[in-house]
Design a protein around this motif. Structure first.
Motif, short mmCIF file in Angstrom:
data_model
loop_
_atom_site.label_atom_id
_atom_site.label_comp_id
_atom_site.label_asym_id
_atom_site.label_seq_id
_atom_site.Cartn_x
_atom_site.Cartn_y
_atom_site.Cartn_z
N VAL A 58 9.18 0.09 -2.69
CA VAL A 58 7.75 0.10 -2.37
C VAL A 58 7.25 -1.28 -1.99
CG1 VAL A 58 5.43 0.50 -3.30
CG2 VAL A 58 7.31 2.05 -3.91
N ALA A 59 7.56 -2.27 -2.82
CA ALA A 59 7.03 -3.61 -2.57
C ALA A 59 7.84 -4.62 -3.36
CB ALA A 59 5.56 -3.70 -2.97
N SER A 60 7.77 -5.88 -2.92
CA SER A 60 8.45 -6.95 -3.64
C SER A 60 7.64 -8.23 -3.54
CB SER A 60 9.86 -7.16 -3.10
OG SER A 60 9.83 -7.49 -1.73
N ILE A 61 7.86 -9.09 -4.53
CA ILE A 61 7.23 -10.40 -4.54
C ILE A 61 8.24 -11.41 -5.06
CG2 ILE A 61 6.19 -9.95 -6.83
CD1 ILE A 61 3.82 -11.75 -5.89
N THR A 62 8.47 -12.45 -4.27
CA THR A 62 9.45 -13.46 -4.67
C THR A 62 8.88 -14.35 -5.76
OG1 THR A 62 8.75 -15.16 -3.12
CG2 THR A 62 10.27 -13.47 -2.28
N SER A 92 4.83 2.59 4.39
CA SER A 92 4.01 3.69 3.87
C SER A 92 2.88 3.22 2.96
CB SER A 92 4.89 4.69 3.12
OG SER A 92 5.57 4.05 2.05
N VAL A 93 2.98 2.00 2.44
CA VAL A 93 1.96 1.50 1.51
C VAL A 93 1.27 0.25 2.02
CG1 VAL A 93 3.28 2.47 -0.40
CG2 VAL A 93 3.47 0.02 0.09
N GLU A 94 1.74 -0.32 3.12
CA GLU A 94 1.16 -1.53 3.68
C GLU A 94 -0.34 -1.34 3.90
OE1 GLU A 94 3.15 -4.47 5.12
OE2 GLU A 94 1.15 -5.27 4.79
N GLY A 95 -1.11 -2.30 3.42
CA GLY A 95 -2.56 -2.23 3.58
C GLY A 95 -3.28 -1.47 2.48
N ARG A 96 -2.53 -0.73 1.66
CA ARG A 96 -3.15 0.03 0.57
C ARG A 96 -2.74 -0.50 -0.80
NH1 ARG A 96 -1.83 5.13 -0.29
NH2 ARG A 96 0.26 5.00 0.62
N PHE A 97 -1.51 -0.99 -0.91
CA PHE A 97 -0.98 -1.48 -2.18
C PHE A 97 -0.91 -3.01 -2.14
CE2 PHE A 97 1.76 2.43 -3.56
CZ PHE A 97 0.65 3.25 -3.37
N THR A 98 -1.09 -3.62 -3.30
CA THR A 98 -0.96 -5.06 -3.43
C THR A 98 -0.10 -5.38 -4.64
OG1 THR A 98 -3.15 -5.42 -2.45
CG2 THR A 98 -2.18 -7.25 -3.68
#
Length: 111
Positions: A48-52, A62-68
């Protein structure tokens, strides 16, 4: 022993918001990229997402712009803010740090 504990899941209506948390222990949280995955019924687990460790973020289309995705290294905790949620966001959400997985938290989007 590394432990990742997700929380914040639940039932939300379409268009609603939820924030998931992932609390880590037994590992130096700040040194690792944190990732969120999800697995919907009958489907494979998907990223879904990652943060270094430096705060660089990436998202599935699918979640770009909606999830942070975010992290608080002082608290050894990562977050996934989910806005404008859709029915297809229904899944068990997992956090991952290095090769360690949390137990998952259920998110259900339903009217």
């Amino acid at each position: 022993q590394v432990q990742l504990v997700e929380s914040g899941g639940g039932l939300v209506q379409p268009g609603g918001s939820l924030t998931l948390s992932c609390a880590a222990s037994g590992i130096i949280f700040s040194q690792w990229t944190m990732l969120w995955y999800r697995q919907a019924p009958g489907k494979q687990r998907e990223w879904v997402a990652s943060i270094t460790r430096l705060g660089v973020t990436n998202y599935a289309d699918s979640v770009e712009g909606r999830f942070t995705i975010s992290r608080d290294n002082a608290k050894s905790t990562g977050y996934l803010q989910m806005n404008n949620m859709q029915l297809d966001d229904t899944a068990v959400y997992y956090c991952k740090l290095y090769d360690n997985w949390g137990q998952g938290t259920q998110v259900t989007v339903s009217s």
